[in-house]
Design a protein around this motif. Structure first.
Motif, short mmCIF file in Angstrom:
data_model
loop_
_atom_site.label_atom_id
_atom_site.label_comp_id
_atom_site.label_asym_id
_atom_site.label_seq_id
_atom_site.Cartn_x
_atom_site.Cartn_y
_atom_site.Cartn_z
N ALA A 75 47.50 54.21 44.39
CA ALA A 75 48.42 55.23 44.89
C ALA A 75 48.02 55.71 46.29
N ALA A 76 46.73 55.76 46.56
CA ALA A 76 46.26 56.21 47.87
C ALA A 76 46.43 55.13 48.94
N GLY A 77 46.45 53.87 48.51
CA GLY A 77 46.55 52.76 49.46
C GLY A 77 45.20 52.21 49.88
N CYS A 78 44.19 52.35 49.01
CA CYS A 78 42.86 51.82 49.31
C CYS A 78 42.92 50.30 49.48
N GLY A 79 42.08 49.79 50.35
CA GLY A 79 42.04 48.36 50.60
C GLY A 79 41.48 47.57 49.44
N LEU A 80 40.60 48.20 48.63
CA LEU A 80 39.98 47.50 47.52
C LEU A 80 39.74 48.47 46.37
N ALA A 81 40.16 48.09 45.18
CA ALA A 81 39.91 48.87 43.96
C ALA A 81 38.92 48.10 43.11
N MET A 82 37.74 48.70 42.88
CA MET A 82 36.64 48.02 42.21
C MET A 82 36.29 48.77 40.92
N HIS A 83 36.37 48.07 39.80
CA HIS A 83 36.07 48.68 38.50
C HIS A 83 34.64 48.37 38.09
N MET A 84 33.86 49.43 37.83
CA MET A 84 32.51 49.25 37.31
C MET A 84 32.57 49.40 35.80
N THR A 85 32.18 48.36 35.08
CA THR A 85 32.41 48.26 33.65
C THR A 85 31.35 48.94 32.78
N THR A 86 30.47 49.72 33.38
CA THR A 86 29.40 50.36 32.59
C THR A 86 29.69 51.82 32.29
N GLY A 87 30.90 52.29 32.57
CA GLY A 87 31.24 53.69 32.33
C GLY A 87 32.15 53.88 31.13
N ARG A 88 33.19 54.70 31.29
CA ARG A 88 34.10 55.02 30.19
C ARG A 88 34.85 53.81 29.67
N GLN A 89 35.19 52.89 30.54
CA GLN A 89 36.04 51.75 30.17
C GLN A 89 35.27 50.47 30.40
N ALA A 90 34.71 49.92 29.32
CA ALA A 90 33.91 48.69 29.43
C ALA A 90 34.78 47.45 29.62
N GLU A 91 35.98 47.48 29.08
CA GLU A 91 36.90 46.34 29.23
C GLU A 91 37.32 46.23 30.69
N PRO A 92 37.22 45.06 31.30
CA PRO A 92 37.59 44.92 32.71
C PRO A 92 39.03 45.37 32.97
N SER A 93 39.19 46.13 34.03
CA SER A 93 40.50 46.63 34.41
C SER A 93 41.38 45.49 34.90
N LYS A 94 42.62 45.50 34.44
CA LYS A 94 43.57 44.49 34.88
C LYS A 94 44.22 44.87 36.21
N ILE A 95 44.03 46.10 36.65
CA ILE A 95 44.64 46.52 37.92
C ILE A 95 43.62 46.62 39.05
N ALA A 96 42.38 46.31 38.76
CA ALA A 96 41.34 46.30 39.80
C ALA A 96 41.37 44.98 40.55
N ASP A 97 40.92 45.02 41.80
CA ASP A 97 40.77 43.78 42.57
C ASP A 97 39.54 43.01 42.12
N ILE A 98 38.52 43.74 41.72
CA ILE A 98 37.26 43.13 41.32
C ILE A 98 36.59 44.04 40.30
N CYS A 99 35.85 43.45 39.37
CA CYS A 99 35.07 44.20 38.40
C CYS A 99 33.60 43.89 38.63
N ILE A 100 32.77 44.90 38.55
CA ILE A 100 31.34 44.71 38.71
C ILE A 100 30.62 45.35 37.53
N ASP A 101 29.42 44.85 37.24
CA ASP A 101 28.66 45.34 36.10
C ASP A 101 27.64 46.40 36.47
N ASP A 102 27.35 46.53 37.77
CA ASP A 102 26.33 47.51 38.17
C ASP A 102 26.45 47.80 39.65
N LEU A 103 25.74 48.83 40.09
CA LEU A 103 25.78 49.21 41.50
C LEU A 103 24.98 48.27 42.39
#
Length: 193
Positions: free
Chosen positions: A139-167
């Motif tokens: 909604a903001a228009g960010c260039g990249l949406a990155m989902h970190m899978t170690t928080g509330r939602q472990a299942e990889p996001s289908k709307i993220a550009d990339i999923c990562i497991d850690d910082l």
């Protein structure tokens, strides 16, 4: 895509370990591995950092602004001297039904962070642990949406550009020459990681 002008980070579930239902007390605060290094690396590379967090426990009367500011002060302590002004924390204290424009998945906090840093939101990388964060990034228009899978939602996001497991993965991406070159490259990188 090159390095972002601003790195927008969700707080709970990204910089601090997710706690159910909320981080309410000092003993609930556990720094995620790589959190301090992520903030320091971004700032040292010249990237502004905005931490954005929904904190409805304030609106629910479960915690105080004072406690939220104490937790955010821990993040500010990670900033190298002389560039700490490039790090800001943004808090939405509202309940979901309050109809504010700052509560994620709405983009208010993200847009404010980019505005205050004087950068284009289109150059931003948003890192969050839930689809609400990814929706806010879109909604903001960010260039990249990155989902970190170690928080509330472990299942990889289908709307993220990339999923990562850690910082640590994010730190490698920040240090990578030229950042992520494209979403296709990001997906290829994800498979290799």
């Amino acid at each position: 895509m090159s390095l972002p002008e601003i790195l927008i980070l969700d707080r709970d579930g990204v910089l601090f370990r997710h706690v159910e239902p909320y981080i309410l007390f000092a003993h609930d605060v556990t720094v995620s591995p790589g959190a301090e290094q992520t903030v320091r690396t971004a700032l040292e590379l010249g990237v502004a950092v905005a931490v954005v967090t929904n904190q409805s426990p304030i609106g629910r009367g479960l915690t105080s602004w004072e406690f939220v500011h104490e937790v955010n002060a821990r993040i500010h302590a990670w900033a190298p001297e002389g560039i700490e002004h490039r790090l800001r924390c943004y808090v939405c204290p509202h309940l979901p039904d309050d109809k504010c424009d700052c509560r994620k998945p709405l983009p208010g906090l993200l847009l404010q962070g980019a505005h205050d840093a004087g950068v284009d939101i289109g150059s931003a990388w948003m890192v969050g642990d839930h689809d609400t964060d990814m929706t806010a990034a879109r909604a903001a228009g960010c260039g990249l949406a990155m989902h970190m899978t170690t928080g509330r939602q472990a299942e990889p996001s289908k709307i993220a550009d990339i999923c990562i497991d850690d910082l640590h993965t994010l730190i490698r991406l920040l240090r990578d020459e030229g950042g992520i070159q494209s979403t296709k490259s990001a997906n290829e990188l994800r498979r290799r990681l």
